[in-house]
Design a protein around this motif. Structure first.
Motif, PDB file in Angstrom:
ATOM      1  N   ALA A 113     -11.324-108.531 -36.198  1.00  0.00           N
ATOM      2  CA  ALA A 113     -12.063-107.275 -36.120  1.00  0.00           C
ATOM      3  C   ALA A 113     -12.005-106.528 -37.433  1.00  0.00           C
ATOM      4  O   ALA A 113     -11.043-106.628 -38.194  1.00  0.00           O
ATOM      5  CB  ALA A 113     -11.484-106.403 -35.005  1.00  0.00           C
ATOM      6  N   VAL A 127     -15.398-101.671 -28.863  1.00  0.00           N
ATOM      7  CA  VAL A 127     -16.266-102.558 -29.645  1.00  0.00           C
ATOM      8  C   VAL A 127     -17.615-101.878 -29.826  1.00  0.00           C
ATOM      9  O   VAL A 127     -18.230-101.442 -28.855  1.00  0.00           O
ATOM     10  CB  VAL A 127     -16.448-103.920 -28.945  1.00  0.00           C
ATOM     11  N   ARG A 130     -20.971-106.766 -32.524  1.00  0.00           N
ATOM     12  CA  ARG A 130     -20.408-108.119 -32.557  1.00  0.00           C
ATOM     13  C   ARG A 130     -21.206-108.988 -33.507  1.00  0.00           C
ATOM     14  O   ARG A 130     -22.422-109.059 -33.429  1.00  0.00           O
ATOM     15  CB  ARG A 130     -20.456-108.759 -31.183  1.00  0.00           C
ATOM     16  N   ILE A 135     -15.787-108.856 -34.745  1.00  0.00           N
ATOM     17  CA  ILE A 135     -16.324-107.681 -34.074  1.00  0.00           C
ATOM     18  C   ILE A 135     -16.032-106.430 -34.893  1.00  0.00           C
ATOM     19  O   ILE A 135     -15.075-106.392 -35.661  1.00  0.00           O
ATOM     20  CB  ILE A 135     -15.745-107.529 -32.645  1.00  0.00           C
ATOM     21  N   VAL A 137     -15.073-102.484 -34.563  1.00  0.00           N
ATOM     22  CA  VAL A 137     -14.476-101.589 -33.568  1.00  0.00           C
ATOM     23  C   VAL A 137     -14.293-100.195 -34.147  1.00  0.00           C
ATOM     24  O   VAL A 137     -14.356 -99.991 -35.362  1.00  0.00           O
ATOM     25  CB  VAL A 137     -13.104-102.121 -33.079  1.00  0.00           C
TER      26      VAL A 137
END
Length: 143
Positions: A113, A127, A130, A135, A137
């Motif tokens: 992330a 989140v 993506r 991802i 966040v």
């Protein structure tokens, strides 16, 4: 070292990188390298043939499977395994610094992330986007 073994190592490395990116392009290159390994095993001194066969196999797979993959991905009812991640809550397992990746646990899965904020271990996050394997966040703020 034998040429077929070098081609198998290349195929393995490409396969590992494919697992990290999930794009299928490196998978085709990996299969091409495996085909070159077969040629190297049969005809060890024909390096040019090894390269040509590997390239033709990789290029052929890329050209002929791309329309099929696109059709499957755009078909009605297709859902990517990470489609439902956006909006879900997770927990930071490894700290995230601006410009550096960390690890976030969502449900039973862990994801690489990134974030526009610096996030410490055990912070709750949400989140917001993506990518293929990473991802985006942000800090979880309850309303």
């Amino acid at each position: 070292m034998h040429a077929w073994l070098i081609w198998l190592i290349i195929a393995g490395v490409l396969l590992i990188f494919e697992m990290l990116t999930l794009t299928f392009y490196l998978l085709w290159l990996s299969i091409g390298a495996a085909a070159a390994a077969v040629v190297a095993w049969i005809v060890p001194d024909a390096i040019l043939w090894q390269v040509v066969v590997g390239c033709v196999v990789a290029l052929g797979l890329t050209v002929f499977t791309r329309p099929l993959v696109q059709r499957v991905r755009t078909s009605r009812g297709f859902q990517d395994s990470g489609t439902d991640l956006v909006g879900r809550e997770g927990l930071v397992v490894e700290p995230i610094r601006q410009g550096h990746y960390g690890i976030v646990k969502i449900g039973g899965d862990t994801w690489s992330a990134s974030s526009q904020q610096s996030l410490d271990k055990f912070e709750r996050v949400r989140v917001i986007e993506r990518g293929n394997a990473i991802i985006e966040v942000e800090r979880w703020e309850e309303i």
